[in-house]
Scaffold this active site. Structure first.
Site, short mmCIF file in Angstrom:
data_model
loop_
_atom_site.label_atom_id
_atom_site.label_comp_id
_atom_site.label_asym_id
_atom_site.label_seq_id
_atom_site.Cartn_x
_atom_site.Cartn_y
_atom_site.Cartn_z
N ASP A 168 -2.23 9.97 4.75
CA ASP A 168 -2.65 10.04 3.34
C ASP A 168 -4.07 10.60 3.20
O ASP A 168 -4.87 10.53 4.14
CB ASP A 168 -2.67 8.63 2.73
CG ASP A 168 -1.28 8.09 2.49
OD1 ASP A 168 -0.30 8.71 2.95
OD2 ASP A 168 -1.17 7.02 1.86
N ASP A 169 -4.34 11.09 2.02
CA ASP A 169 -5.70 11.42 1.53
C ASP A 169 -6.26 12.78 1.95
O ASP A 169 -7.35 13.15 1.53
CB ASP A 169 -6.75 10.35 1.92
CG ASP A 169 -6.44 8.99 1.31
OD1 ASP A 169 -5.48 8.90 0.52
OD2 ASP A 169 -7.15 8.03 1.62
N HIS A 219 0.07 12.93 -3.35
CA HIS A 219 -0.69 11.66 -3.39
C HIS A 219 -1.67 11.72 -4.57
O HIS A 219 -2.81 11.30 -4.46
CB HIS A 219 -1.43 11.49 -2.05
CG HIS A 219 -1.97 10.12 -1.80
ND1 HIS A 219 -1.30 8.95 -2.09
CD2 HIS A 219 -3.16 9.71 -1.26
CE1 HIS A 219 -2.05 7.92 -1.74
NE2 HIS A 219 -3.18 8.34 -1.25
N HIS A 228 -6.77 11.07 -6.87
CA HIS A 228 -6.74 9.81 -6.14
C HIS A 228 -7.34 8.65 -6.95
O HIS A 228 -8.19 7.90 -6.44
CB HIS A 228 -7.48 9.96 -4.80
CG HIS A 228 -7.07 8.95 -3.77
ND1 HIS A 228 -7.76 7.77 -3.56
CD2 HIS A 228 -6.05 8.92 -2.90
CE1 HIS A 228 -7.18 7.08 -2.60
NE2 HIS A 228 -6.14 7.76 -2.17
N HIS A 255 -4.37 7.63 7.79
CA HIS A 255 -5.13 8.45 6.84
C HIS A 255 -5.85 9.55 7.62
O HIS A 255 -6.47 9.27 8.65
CB HIS A 255 -6.16 7.58 6.10
CG HIS A 255 -5.53 6.54 5.23
ND1 HIS A 255 -5.01 5.37 5.75
CD2 HIS A 255 -5.33 6.50 3.90
CE1 HIS A 255 -4.50 4.66 4.75
NE2 HIS A 255 -4.68 5.31 3.61
ZN LIG Z 1 -4.85 7.28 -0.59
#
Ligand SMILES: [Zn+2]
Length: 242
Positions: free
Chosen positions: A54-55, A105, A109, A199
């Protein structure tokens, strides 16, 4: 004001217990899993797992992770943040070229989001991914993994599928718990069909990179294949049809 009598109170209690029970049975994890709106993991006996990041993308950590994935012939899924993807289209292209999957995602955010804003962020990121890679991504992971009925409904109405992770496969690598901790969380818990959460951006991810240097060869040695989330979903369909 007159207090409600015993009979009225009982009716009220019964009504709320019923409402609560039906909420729990209809809109809990089993409900969303059965509907196919949300996925946490799949049931399978085949040794497959989905690594998810993620991210990202991140200019340092994502290429390091991609190098490691290539070394072990592992495919993964990257839940990118739109505004970061916009700055690093070359990383998204590399991810696709090397057989990985890109998923949504959100764009900025945000940890709290209204249904209207979510719809905008999902569509904006989806368009961005499409403009860079030519692929429409329908997989979406909520920020912080937090979801409610409104979030799920908004995503589903927009044509997206909500992807969580196996609850025991949360490495909490964003907290930098130590490389060993990340390794132990994954290796002590891996079972076929798991979705594992990492992540690749949002802070120092050197521990994630170091942990992957142990996790990837070890799981491969145990006979695991690393597939994308979509491949995992397709696998579960094959299982059902058997
Ligand atoms: Zn995230």
């Amino acid at each position: 004001m007159k207090l409600p009598g015993l009979k009225t109170s009982l009716v009220i209690i019964l009504f709320f217990s019923f409402a609560l029970a039906s909420f729990a049975t209809e809109k809990g994890r089993p409900y969303y899993e059965k509907k196919g709106f949300v996925l946490w993991e799949i049931k399978t006996e085949d040794k497959v797992v989905a690594l998810t990041f993620d991210d990202g993308p991140h200019s340092t950590y994502t290429p390091q992770i991609l190098d490691l994935l290539a070394l072990y012939d592992a495919k993964a899924t990257f839940f990118v943040v739109g505004e970061r993807a916009e700055k690093h289209p070359e990383i998204l292209l590399r991810e696709i070229e090397e057989g990985h999957e890109i998923a949504n995602h959100t764009y900025t955010h945000p940890f709290r989001i209204s249904p209207e804003q979510l719809k905008k962020e999902l569509d904006k990121t989806n368009k961005l991914i499409y403009d860079i890679t030519g692929i429409h991504s329908v997989l979406y992971r909520p920020v912080g993994g937090s979801y409610n009925e409104q979030i799920i409904n908004t995503a589903v109405e927009g044509g997206y599928k909500v992807i969580m992770w196996s609850w025991h496969q949360d490495t909490k690598d964003w907290k930098m718990p130590g490389t060993k901790n990340i390794i132990d969380t994954v290796l002590n818990g891996t079972t076929p069909g798991n979705i594992i959460l990492f992540h690749d951006a949002g802070g120092d991810r050197s521990q994630t990179v170091e942990a992957l240097k142990v996790i990837l060869p070890e799981l491969k040695k145990q006979g695991y294949e690393f597939v994308t989330v979509s491949e995992l979903i397709n696998q579960s369909h094959v299982e059902v049809n058997k």
